[in-house]
Motif scaffolding. Structure first.
Motif, PDB file in Angstrom:
ATOM      1  N   MET A   1     -41.951   2.100 -55.028  1.00  0.00           N
ATOM      2  CA  MET A   1     -42.671   3.076 -55.723  1.00  0.00           C
ATOM      3  C   MET A   1     -42.806   4.288 -55.000  1.00  0.00           C
ATOM      4  N   ILE A   2     -42.868   4.052 -53.856  1.00  0.00           N
ATOM      5  CA  ILE A   2     -43.054   5.298 -52.976  1.00  0.00           C
ATOM      6  C   ILE A   2     -41.820   5.284 -51.794  1.00  0.00           C
ATOM      7  N   GLU A   3     -40.991   6.062 -51.968  1.00  0.00           N
ATOM      8  CA  GLU A   3     -39.863   6.160 -50.992  1.00  0.00           C
ATOM      9  C   GLU A   3     -39.884   7.400 -49.989  1.00  0.00           C
ATOM     10  N   ILE A   4     -39.920   7.191 -48.639  1.00  0.00           N
ATOM     11  CA  ILE A   4     -40.084   8.226 -47.706  1.00  0.00           C
ATOM     12  C   ILE A   4     -38.839   8.298 -46.787  1.00  0.00           C
ATOM     13  N   GLU A   5     -38.151   9.247 -46.881  1.00  0.00           N
ATOM     14  CA  GLU A   5     -36.960   9.166 -45.980  1.00  0.00           C
ATOM     15  C   GLU A   5     -36.844  10.539 -44.970  1.00  0.00           C
ATOM     16  N   ASN A   6     -36.733  10.169 -43.695  1.00  0.00           N
ATOM     17  CA  ASN A   6     -36.561  11.324 -42.817  1.00  0.00           C
ATOM     18  C   ASN A   6     -37.447  12.508 -42.840  1.00  0.00           C
ATOM     19  N   LEU A   7     -39.047  12.323 -43.238  1.00  0.00           N
ATOM     20  CA  LEU A   7     -39.670  13.169 -43.607  1.00  0.00           C
ATOM     21  C   LEU A   7     -40.317  13.909 -42.367  1.00  0.00           C
ATOM     22  N   THR A   8     -39.939  15.245 -42.250  1.00  0.00           N
ATOM     23  CA  THR A   8     -40.520  16.160 -41.184  1.00  0.00           C
ATOM     24  C   THR A   8     -41.152  17.252 -41.855  1.00  0.00           C
ATOM     25  N   VAL A   9     -42.478  17.443 -41.107  1.00  0.00           N
ATOM     26  CA  VAL A   9     -43.246  18.614 -41.783  1.00  0.00           C
ATOM     27  C   VAL A   9     -43.673  19.478 -40.769  1.00  0.00           C
ATOM     28  N   VAL A  51     -48.092  18.807 -50.405  1.00  0.00           N
ATOM     29  CA  VAL A  51     -47.262  19.471 -49.136  1.00  0.00           C
ATOM     30  C   VAL A  51     -46.004  19.523 -49.868  1.00  0.00           C
ATOM     31  N   PRO A  52     -45.059  20.650 -49.840  1.00  0.00           N
ATOM     32  CA  PRO A  52     -45.840  21.901 -49.284  1.00  0.00           C
ATOM     33  C   PRO A  52     -46.207  22.865 -50.545  1.00  0.00           C
ATOM     34  N   HIS A  53     -46.284  22.593 -51.695  1.00  0.00           N
ATOM     35  CA  HIS A  53     -46.644  22.998 -52.876  1.00  0.00           C
ATOM     36  C   HIS A  53     -48.021  23.884 -52.882  1.00  0.00           C
ATOM     37  N   LEU A  54     -49.035  23.414 -52.161  1.00  0.00           N
ATOM     38  CA  LEU A  54     -50.237  24.021 -51.867  1.00  0.00           C
ATOM     39  C   LEU A  54     -50.658  24.240 -50.862  1.00  0.00           C
ATOM     40  N   THR A  55     -50.025  23.955 -49.767  1.00  0.00           N
ATOM     41  CA  THR A  55     -50.381  23.945 -48.272  1.00  0.00           C
ATOM     42  C   THR A  55     -49.200  24.825 -47.731  1.00  0.00           C
ATOM     43  N   GLY A  56     -48.019  25.008 -48.049  1.00  0.00           N
ATOM     44  CA  GLY A  56     -47.079  25.679 -47.570  1.00  0.00           C
ATOM     45  C   GLY A  56     -46.311  24.778 -46.365  1.00  0.00           C
ATOM     46  N   GLY A  57     -45.764  25.288 -45.581  1.00  0.00           N
ATOM     47  CA  GLY A  57     -45.160  24.728 -44.506  1.00  0.00           C
ATOM     48  C   GLY A  57     -43.633  24.547 -44.931  1.00  0.00           C
ATOM     49  N   GLN A  58     -43.069  23.931 -43.813  1.00  0.00           N
ATOM     50  CA  GLN A  58     -41.565  23.739 -43.980  1.00  0.00           C
ATOM     51  C   GLN A  58     -41.459  22.101 -44.055  1.00  0.00           C
ATOM     52  N   VAL A  59     -40.490  21.686 -44.962  1.00  0.00           N
ATOM     53  CA  VAL A  59     -40.523  19.992 -45.316  1.00  0.00           C
ATOM     54  C   VAL A  59     -38.945  19.951 -45.449  1.00  0.00           C
ATOM     55  N   SER A  60     -38.353  18.770 -44.613  1.00  0.00           N
ATOM     56  CA  SER A  60     -37.298  18.463 -44.682  1.00  0.00           C
ATOM     57  C   SER A  60     -37.288  16.968 -44.752  1.00  0.00           C
ATOM     58  N   GLY A  61     -36.236  16.155 -45.404  1.00  0.00           N
ATOM     59  CA  GLY A  61     -36.221  14.755 -45.660  1.00  0.00           C
ATOM     60  C   GLY A  61     -36.857  14.912 -47.136  1.00  0.00           C
ATOM     61  N   SER A  62     -37.394  13.702 -47.692  1.00  0.00           N
ATOM     62  CA  SER A  62     -37.628  13.611 -48.968  1.00  0.00           C
ATOM     63  C   SER A  62     -38.453  12.553 -49.286  1.00  0.00           C
ATOM     64  N   VAL A  63     -39.500  12.808 -50.168  1.00  0.00           N
ATOM     65  CA  VAL A  63     -40.510  11.599 -50.616  1.00  0.00           C
ATOM     66  C   VAL A  63     -40.326  11.701 -52.321  1.00  0.00           C
ATOM     67  N   ARG A  64     -40.154  10.505 -52.582  1.00  0.00           N
ATOM     68  CA  ARG A  64     -39.796  10.186 -54.033  1.00  0.00           C
ATOM     69  C   ARG A  64     -40.924   9.135 -54.493  1.00  0.00           C
ATOM     70  N   VAL A  65     -41.531   9.406 -55.635  1.00  0.00           N
ATOM     71  CA  VAL A  65     -42.796   8.654 -56.041  1.00  0.00           C
ATOM     72  C   VAL A  65     -42.258   8.436 -57.430  1.00  0.00           C
ATOM     73  N   ALA A  66     -42.317   7.063 -57.947  1.00  0.00           N
ATOM     74  CA  ALA A  66     -41.868   6.380 -59.185  1.00  0.00           C
ATOM     75  C   ALA A  66     -40.516   7.300 -59.522  1.00  0.00           C
TER      76      ALA A  66
END
Length: 518
Positions: A1-9, A51-66
């Protein structure tokens, strides 16, 4: 359901999260743990799309929900899938009454009126809100507001629930009710729950997996395996480590089954108590009402120097109203308070004391206002939560960091009486231990300290005396060991494991076991 892969913020400087990877299956409750500032809220924000749509910041990697990538889906695009409950319920309210708030999200999603009514009733029963449905939100206690915030999300029936410290403002009984409700959603409805919480003793038993954050990096897996090495752990796990139990227990029940030899080794505690000094603030028949509702009902109370007093009780019992009365900041219907000019209050909402643009400016102003040496407030802050960026806006800090800053500002005044309303909300175990040291130091120096708190583990560490309230009146008043160890609801984990001997904390047990070593 939640897949987090190499997320860096990262937010301009060092990364908050570094190459975090984890998979949370459908219908699992995943607990996110870590020290204050370790990135828990950022991880939750990445899952909800904030994150990052409301907070800003630099994001790499991915987060998938459903199956939806949160980098390309705004929070509004995830609203039918992800429900979010933040640390501050008041910041999320958009209506005036409980019933309207429970229905609001469904109205935005176009749910039919008949279905809305049924869901509101079901959630109200689930979270014990039925008697509050017609109440104005601003009249609710902090714990009641938290339950409403959770209910407002649940009525939309999301497939994923993201909760940031959902029990931080709740008394033990209410917290158990909320967590039991979440467990039912997980087990019976297949809802996936991602939950960050500092009071791990409340939630570990419900977790299917744990993500432990430390320095922005993550270790994810089975709760027992993660907590064997996690930098933060609940008291029952810490007790297992001290006792040398393998694997470490996660629940009181597991620890209790192994505890007989340890109880025999320890015997009964014989520990020194702090002698209270003179009464510095006295309440005489204090009565406080709000719109005809009794909050404090004729209480007599002496606050004594050299003493730490904890005020406990369920949500709405009158704890906050009593503290405001002791501080001289609450209109009394009847009765008197003597000595309130000596008191400094840290309220439940620490931002009420914060009005400047940077942490450094708050600290400098607090030093000047208190007539303290430059750096005093900053040193106190570092003792509570080290490493807070001095150029950060206080409103951008985590809940725990803001609370620590407010406490430091009041401590800089060296008040004769320090009143703290839920001072550990948002603090991790290490920060709470620092706060214990600070408050004990104040008491040893002759100050009086009063804390209103639901945090029984913190109270067990710091308090000399417990005053328990119910319906605005005092139902128990006595030494901390007697009141807590004698209560099935308020007893800390160590007391439950080692009963009938009235041990309260891991520190007490550790000291005795260390003395046995050759």
């Amino acid at each position: 359901m939640i897949e987090i892969e190499n997320l860096t913020v990262r937010y301009g400087g060092e990364p908050v999260l570094t190459e975090v990877s984890a998979v949370v299956a459908e219908g699992e409750l995943c607990l996110v743990v870590g020290p204050t500032g370790s990135g828990k809220s950022t991880l939750l924000g990445a899952v909800s799309g904030r994150v990052p749509h409301l907070t800003g910041g630099q994001v790499s990697g991915s987060v998938r929900v459903a199956g939806r990538d949160t980098r390309t889906h705004q929070p509004r695009d995830l609203a039918d899938v992800v429900g979010v409950v933040g640390q501050d319920p008041q910041a999320t309210f958009v209506t005036e009454t409980v019933a309207d708030e429970l229905a609001f999200t469904m109205e935005q999603l176009g749910v039919a009126p008949a279905l809305m009514r049924r869901r509101v009733e079901e959630v109200a029963d689930l979270l014990g809100l039925a008697d509050l449905r017609d109440r104005a939100l601003h009249t609710l206690s902090g714990g009641e507001q938290q339950r409403v915030a959770i209910g407002a999300v649940l009525t939309a029936q999301p497939r994923v629930l993201v909760l940031d410290e959902p029990t931080s403002a709740l008394d033990p009984g209410a917290a158990e009710d909320v967590l039991a409700a979440l467990a039912r959603l997980v087990h019976d409805a297949g809802v996936t729950v991602l939950l960050a919480e500092h009071r791990l003793e409340r939630v570990v038993g419900f977790a299917d997996m744990v993500i432990s954050l430390d320095g922005g990096r993550a270790h994810a897996g089975d709760p027992a395996e993660v907590f064997a090495i996690a930098p933060v752990a609940p008291p029952v796990v810490q007790l297992g480590r001290v006792a040398g139990w393998q694997p470490v227990p996660l629940t009181v029940r597991e620890a209790r089954r192994r505890s007989a030899p340890l109880r025999e080794r320890l015997g009964s505690p014989v520990l020194p108590t702090r002698d209270p000094g003179e009464a510095v603030v006295t309440a005489e028949r204090v009565r406080v009402t709000y719109d005809g509702m009794i909050a404090v009902d004729g209480i007599d109370l002496d606050v004594r120097s050299g003493h730490v007093t904890a005020v406990m009780g369920r949500n709405g019992a009158g704890k906050s109203s009593l503290l405001w009365a002791l501080a001289g900041a609450q209109r009394l219907e009847s009765g008197r308070v003597h000595g309130d000019e000596q008191a400094a209050l840290v309220p439940q909402s620490p931002e009420d004391l914060l009005y400047l643009l940077t942490v450094a400016a708050e600290c400098r102003t607090a030093d000047a206002d208190a007539g303290a040496e430059p750096g005093t407030t900053r040193n106190l802050l570092d003792a509570l939560v080290p490493g807070v960026d001095e150029e950060a806006n206080p409103r951008d800090l985590s809940e725990g960091q803001r609370l620590a800053l407010a406490v430091a500002i009041q401590l800089a005044r060296s008040p004769q009486v320090l009143l703290l309303d839920e001072p550990t909300r948002g603090l991790d175990y290490a920060a709470k231990e620092h706060l214990v040291v600070v408050l004990e130091g104040l008491a040893d120096a002759g100050h009086a300290v009063v804390v209103a708190s639901h945090d029984v583990e913190f109270v067990a560490q710091v308090a000399d005396r417990v005053v328990q309230l119910a319906d605005g009146g005092v139902v128990a008043d006595g030494p901390v060991r007697e009141v807590l160890a004698d209560s099935a609801l308020l007893a800390p984990q160590v007391a439950k494991v080692l009963s009938p001997q009235p041990w309260l904390t891991v520190g007490e047990v550790s000291t005795v076991l260390a003395e046995e070593e050759p």
